[in-house]
Design an enzyme around this catalytic site. Structure first.
Site, PDB file in Angstrom:
ATOM      1  N   GLN A   1      49.346 -22.683  38.525  1.00 48.63           N
ATOM      2  CA  GLN A   1      49.252 -21.324  38.002  1.00 48.63           C
ATOM      3  C   GLN A   1      49.456 -20.301  39.112  1.00 48.63           C
ATOM      4  O   GLN A   1      48.510 -19.863  39.758  1.00 48.63           O
ATOM      5  CB  GLN A   1      47.902 -21.099  37.308  1.00 48.63           C
ATOM      6  CG  GLN A   1      47.880 -19.786  36.586  1.00 48.63           C
ATOM      7  CD  GLN A   1      46.827 -19.718  35.513  1.00 48.63           C
ATOM      8  OE1 GLN A   1      46.092 -20.655  35.265  1.00 48.63           O
ATOM      9  NE2 GLN A   1      46.757 -18.581  34.866  1.00 48.63           N
ATOM     10  N   PHE A   2      50.725 -19.920  39.309  1.00 54.26           N
ATOM     11  CA  PHE A   2      51.046 -18.973  40.377  1.00 54.26           C
ATOM     12  C   PHE A   2      50.409 -17.614  40.137  1.00 54.26           C
ATOM     13  O   PHE A   2      50.215 -16.838  41.071  1.00 54.26           O
ATOM     14  CB  PHE A   2      52.563 -18.853  40.558  1.00 54.26           C
ATOM     15  CG  PHE A   2      53.255 -18.016  39.523  1.00 54.26           C
ATOM     16  CD1 PHE A   2      53.521 -16.677  39.777  1.00 54.26           C
ATOM     17  CD2 PHE A   2      53.639 -18.557  38.305  1.00 54.26           C
ATOM     18  CE1 PHE A   2      54.169 -15.896  38.824  1.00 54.26           C
ATOM     19  CE2 PHE A   2      54.283 -17.794  37.364  1.00 54.26           C
ATOM     20  CZ  PHE A   2      54.546 -16.454  37.614  1.00 54.26           C
ATOM     21  N   THR A   3      50.032 -17.320  38.896  1.00 61.39           N
ATOM     22  CA  THR A   3      49.454 -16.009  38.601  1.00 61.39           C
ATOM     23  C   THR A   3      48.092 -15.804  39.250  1.00 61.39           C
ATOM     24  O   THR A   3      47.599 -14.672  39.291  1.00 61.39           O
ATOM     25  CB  THR A   3      49.340 -15.768  37.080  1.00 61.39           C
ATOM     26  OG1 THR A   3      48.517 -16.782  36.509  1.00 61.39           O
ATOM     27  CG2 THR A   3      50.724 -15.779  36.435  1.00 61.39           C
TER      28      THR A   3
END
Length: 148
Positions: free
Chosen positions: A78-80
């Site tokens: 989850q790069f967010t």
């Protein structure tokens, strides 16, 4: 590297209506990787996650790890988690590692968890996923991958 860790009764990942991964009792780990992260950070964070004492013992105290209770771990990239919302209304993801840098570290994190003897399921890197999380408690912690 950041791991948003949630204690769960079950968790699953779906892509285009198909379940691709599922666990029962254990942890769902949403993993964010930033530019410059290292495999050492991945190993450190994996050991921390696998040994984190957030399951209740016989006295109801948070004294047991996912290993102690025979649980499983579901890891979702989850790069967010590295989204910066301090300026404007649209997050900047400049701190997040690009896919070619992040994917090997994502794989290293999963391998290090497996070395801890924990069954690991995983999402699909860079895919649009529906993540179902039945948080238990709720217990949710944010861990950083660098030893302080």
């Amino acid at each position: 590297m950041r791991a948003l860790v949630q204690r769960v009764v079950k968790g699953s990942v779906w892509i285009e209506g198909e379940e691709i991964a599922a666990i029962g009792r254990g942890l769902v780990v949403l993993l964010g990787i930033k530019r410059g992260d290292t495999s050492a950070a991945a190993r450190y964070l994996a050991e921390k996650v696998a040994s984190l004492r957030i399951f209740s013992d016989e006295q109801g105290k948070l004294n047991l790890s996912v290993k102690d209770v025979g649980g499983e771990i579901l890891v979702v990239s989850q790069f967010t988690l590295y989204g910066d919302c301090q300026r404007g209304r649209r997050p900047s993801f400049a701190a997040a590692a690009p896919p070619e840098e992040a994917e090997p570290l994502y794989r290293a994190f999963i391998a290090a968890l497996r070395e801890q003897g924990v069954p690991v399921a995983e999402g699909r890197f860079q895919a649009h996923m529906l993540v179902r999380i039945d948080n238990d408690g709720p217990v949710t912690l944010l861990l950083e991958g660098e030893q302080r």
